[in-house]
Design a protein around this motif. Structure first.
Motif, PDB file in Angstrom:
ATOM      1  N   ILE A  97       8.399   9.741  14.560  1.00 59.42           N
ATOM      2  CA  ILE A  97       7.996   8.333  14.715  1.00 59.42           C
ATOM      3  C   ILE A  97       8.034   7.631  13.352  1.00 59.42           C
ATOM      4  O   ILE A  97       8.168   8.286  12.313  1.00 59.42           O
ATOM      5  N   SER A  98       7.892   6.330  13.376  1.00 57.74           N
ATOM      6  CA  SER A  98       7.725   5.523  12.150  1.00 57.74           C
ATOM      7  C   SER A  98       8.791   5.836  11.092  1.00 57.74           C
ATOM      8  O   SER A  98       8.493   5.954   9.897  1.00 57.74           O
ATOM      9  N   PRO A 146       4.758   0.197  13.497  1.00 63.21           N
ATOM     10  CA  PRO A 146       3.470   0.252  14.203  1.00 63.21           C
ATOM     11  C   PRO A 146       2.402  -0.672  13.607  1.00 63.21           C
ATOM     12  O   PRO A 146       1.536  -1.160  14.344  1.00 63.21           O
ATOM     13  N   LYS A 178      -5.044   6.034  14.302  1.00 63.65           N
ATOM     14  CA  LYS A 178      -5.071   5.360  13.003  1.00 63.65           C
ATOM     15  C   LYS A 178      -6.522   5.000  12.639  1.00 63.65           C
ATOM     16  O   LYS A 178      -7.418   5.774  12.959  1.00 63.65           O
ATOM     17  N   TYR A 237       9.277   4.563   7.286  1.00 64.37           N
ATOM     18  CA  TYR A 237       8.391   5.034   6.213  1.00 64.37           C
ATOM     19  C   TYR A 237       8.983   6.264   5.533  1.00 64.37           C
ATOM     20  O   TYR A 237       8.762   6.497   4.344  1.00 64.37           O
ATOM     21  N   LYS A 268       0.834  -1.206   0.000  1.00 61.11           N
ATOM     22  CA  LYS A 268       0.000   0.000   0.000  1.00 61.11           C
ATOM     23  C   LYS A 268       0.864   1.249   0.000  1.00 61.11           C
ATOM     24  O   LYS A 268       0.645   2.184  -0.781  1.00 61.11           O
ATOM     25  N   SER A 269       1.866   1.261   0.877  1.00 59.46           N
ATOM     26  CA  SER A 269       2.687   2.470   1.045  1.00 59.46           C
ATOM     27  C   SER A 269       3.479   2.775  -0.226  1.00 59.46           C
ATOM     28  O   SER A 269       3.607   3.930  -0.638  1.00 59.46           O
ATOM     29  N   VAL A 309       3.257  12.656  15.709  1.00 59.48           N
ATOM     30  CA  VAL A 309       1.887  12.130  15.566  1.00 59.48           C
ATOM     31  C   VAL A 309       1.811  11.181  14.373  1.00 59.48           C
ATOM     32  O   VAL A 309       1.224  10.108  14.440  1.00 59.48           O
ATOM     33  N   SER A 310       2.417  11.578  13.262  1.00 55.86           N
ATOM     34  CA  SER A 310       2.480  10.715  12.083  1.00 55.86           C
ATOM     35  C   SER A 310       3.672  11.122  11.235  1.00 55.86           C
ATOM     36  O   SER A 310       3.912  12.315  11.019  1.00 55.86           O
ATOM     37  N   SER A 311       4.383  10.115  10.744  1.00 55.25           N
ATOM     38  CA  SER A 311       5.506  10.396   9.835  1.00 55.25           C
ATOM     39  C   SER A 311       4.992  10.811   8.462  1.00 55.25           C
ATOM     40  O   SER A 311       5.748  11.309   7.621  1.00 55.25           O
ATOM     41  N   THR A 363      -2.177   7.498   3.292  1.00 52.19           N
ATOM     42  CA  THR A 363      -1.120   7.611   2.277  1.00 52.19           C
ATOM     43  C   THR A 363      -1.598   8.338   1.028  1.00 52.19           C
ATOM     44  O   THR A 363      -0.789   8.659   0.156  1.00 52.19           O
ATOM     45  N   ARG A 402       2.694   6.007  -3.006  1.00 60.38           N
ATOM     46  CA  ARG A 402       3.816   6.931  -3.263  1.00 60.38           C
ATOM     47  C   ARG A 402       4.162   6.927  -4.762  1.00 60.38           C
ATOM     48  O   ARG A 402       4.380   7.967  -5.374  1.00 60.38           O
ATOM     49  N   SER A 410       1.032   6.058  18.342  1.00 59.67           N
ATOM     50  CA  SER A 410       0.388   6.418  17.067  1.00 59.67           C
ATOM     51  C   SER A 410      -0.834   5.537  16.802  1.00 59.67           C
ATOM     52  O   SER A 410      -1.697   5.900  15.994  1.00 59.67           O
TER      53      SER A 410
HETATM   54  O1  LIG Z   1       3.846   6.430   5.254  1.00 59.02           O
HETATM   55  C1  LIG Z   1       3.218   5.364   5.234  1.00 59.02           C
HETATM   56  O2  LIG Z   1       3.056   4.703   4.191  1.00 59.02           O
HETATM   57  C2  LIG Z   1       2.663   4.848   6.506  1.00 59.02           C
HETATM   58  C3  LIG Z   1       3.151   5.308   7.709  1.00 59.02           C
HETATM   59  C4  LIG Z   1       2.687   4.783   9.007  1.00 59.02           C
HETATM   60  O3  LIG Z   1       1.887   5.782   9.608  1.00 59.02           O
HETATM   61  P1  LIG Z   1       2.434   6.800  10.753  1.00 59.02           P
HETATM   62  O4  LIG Z   1       3.597   7.536  10.239  1.00 59.02           O
HETATM   63  O5  LIG Z   1       1.238   7.682  10.948  1.00 59.02           O
HETATM   64  O6  LIG Z   1       2.775   5.975  11.952  1.00 59.02           O
HETATM   65  C5  LIG Z   1       1.866   3.510   8.864  1.00 59.02           C
HETATM   66  O7  LIG Z   1       1.186   3.224  10.049  1.00 59.02           O
HETATM   67  C6  LIG Z   1       0.882   3.611   7.719  1.00 59.02           C
HETATM   68  O8  LIG Z   1       0.139   2.431   7.581  1.00 59.02           O
HETATM   69  C7  LIG Z   1       1.605   3.828   6.422  1.00 59.02           C
END
Ligand SMILES: O=C(O)C1=C[C@@H](OP(=O)(O)O)[C@@H](O)[C@H](O)C1
Ligand SMILES: C=C(OP(=O)(O)O)C(=O)O
Length: 455
Positions: free
Chosen positions: A209-210, A331, A359, A213, A31-32, A177-179, A104, A36, A355
């Protein structure tokens, strides 16, 4: 397995207890990476053939959004192949775009559209309107972008107008909070540098965080010809006059978060279970879930594009090693570990997972609620969860709520090794990232009355 058939979207799926898991599967696309790559290809000079794109709700909303913005996206020869014709600016200067619950899609498109300027409305499902986006909007406003909240301050839906960009000072963004906010700004950065001819500097305020990614974002930008330099995880720069250039063709890896459920099956159902599509060459952080499994006592083998697990047989009373682990880097796969805790030889602790609260649902609350139903003793706090597994004779049959969260449905399928029947409510919520999950799961597991597991 039996599905309720009373409505188009089944109300529940009944899972009978299973004892073994064995076999090999090909993973759906990441998915990620899919979302992108779609955005990068849409902004790149030239046309890009994307192979192995994920077909799910999250990618569908991204595809629909790009098409509404005037980007040409055509189906290719294979079912999972798309040809995207890139543009320097989206031709559609006015659009109303629905982005479901896809972080995303929502966060990166917000940044790209805000830096282009136009007349855009971005919205999603009710839960998307409860997922924070204020840190990204603050950063974009700091650059002079025109972004306004259409509902509650700090949350979608958003309206994006024509701003007046000033890139003379670094943009600052919070990363705790979110990357995805930093990812969004990085992906959109060439839109800013192309118009001003100056470097684009980004600084993260406080913790990020994260991180894997963000690393994935930088690696994919490089495939489209833009090199990001970084100083630790605090400062990032995109060079002046950066412009995405299509690599011609690109292959999407299998989804490493989706892989976690099958690697976990191999870990508790004897195995071997092999997933194809990710391996040691992956750019996805969630492949390190295989290392987590190794720490739990599971045998892990890896090739360039496959991973295989061979673990214990929990149906025969064998246990995984208990764990106390910081899951900030993975996560999503961490949810799989939370359900595996049911089969551990002692209490398990998941740390640094704050985080989860923002979600698809409040995952700490949802996980706590559903694990308790099975007989586990659970404690939780702002960013942690402790799971004490039930004794073998204390497992309870349960109706598992999935909270409109694909990962709740997928990871609780693993509880069908507990020896009790389970009911998974709203199983189709898996369509966010893995519409065929339960069919694939069913092909790997076997119950008490099956002499030999499918191979
Ligand atoms: O950049 C991405 O593709 C993602 C980043 C993560 O989120 P966070 O950065 O909010 O933790 C992850 O949980 C999400 O499923 C996909
Ligand atoms: C958090 C997730 O999704 P999103 O990309 O919408 O943030 C997820 O898939 O677990």
């Amino acid at each position: 397995m039996s599905l309720s058939t009373s409505s188009a979207r089944p109300a529940f799926l009944d899972l009978q207890p299973v004892r073994r898991a064995r076999g090999e599967i090909v993973l759906p696309g990441s998915k990620s990476i899919s979302n992108r790559v779609l955005l990068l290809a849409a902004l790149a000079a030239g046309s890009t053939t994307v192979h192995g794109l994920l077909d799910s709700d999250d990618t569908r909303v991204m595809l629909d959004g790009l098409r509404k913005l005037g980007v040409q996206v055509k189906a290719g020869d294979a079912a999972d192949e798309y040809v995207v014709t890139g543009v320097p600016r989206f031709p559609g200067e006015k659009a109303d775009i629905f982005l479901g619950n896809a972080g995303t899609a929502f966060r990166p498109l917000t940044a790209a559209l805000a830096l282009m300027g136009g007349d855009y409305q971005l919205h999603g499902v009710p839960r998307m309107h409860e997922r924070p986006i204020g840190d990204l909007v603050d950063a974009l406003r700091g650059l002079g972008a025109n972004v306004t909240y259409q509902g509650n301050e700090g949350y979608p839906p958003l309206a994006i107008g024509q701003g007046k960009l000033d890139l003379s000072k670094p943009v600052r963004v919070k990363g705790n909070v979110s990357s995805q906010f930093l990812t969004a700004l990085l992906l959109a950065a060439p839109l800013a540098t192309a118009s001003t001819g100056s470097d684009f500097h980004l600084e993260v305020d406080g913790e990020l965080i994260s991180k894997p990614y963000v690393d994935m974002t930088i690696k994919l930008m490089a495939r489209f010809g833009v090199t990001v330099s970084r100083d630790g995880w605090q400062r990032f720069s995109v060079p002046a006059n950066a412009r995405y250039v299509s690599p011609g063709e690109i292959w999407v890896e299998g989804d490493a978060s989706s892989a976690s459920y099958f690697l976990a099956l191999g870990a508790i159902g004897g195995g071997p279970v092999r997933v194809r599509g990710v391996g040691r060459d992956s750019i996805q952080g969630d492949v390190s879930f295989a290392d987590t499994l190794a720490e739990l006592g599971v045998q892990v083998l890896q090739g360039d594009d496959w991973i295989e697990t061979c673990g214990v047989s929990v149906a025969n009373g064998e246990k995984l090693r208990a764990f106390d682990t910081d899951f900030n880097l993975i996560p999503d796969a961490a949810m799989t570990a939370a359900v595996l805790a049911l089969y551990a030889d002692g209490p398990c602790r998941l740390r640094n997972i704050g985080s989860w609260r923002v979600k698809e649902t409040d995952r700490i609350h949802a996980m706590h609620t559903e694990l308790v139903k099975l007989g586990a003793t659970v404690e939780s706090g702002p960013d942690w969860l402790t799971v004490t597994p039930p004794a073998a004779d204390a497992w309870r049959t349960a109706e598992i709520g999935t909270w409109d969260d694909h990962r709740m449905a997928m990871c609780f399928s693993l509880a069908s090794f507990g020896g009790v029947p389970l009911r998974i409510l709203d199983p189709d919520c898996v369509s966010k990232t893995f519409p065929t999950y339960f069919e694939v799961f069913g092909g790997l597991v076997a119950g008490a009355d099956t002499a030999k597991a499918p191979t």
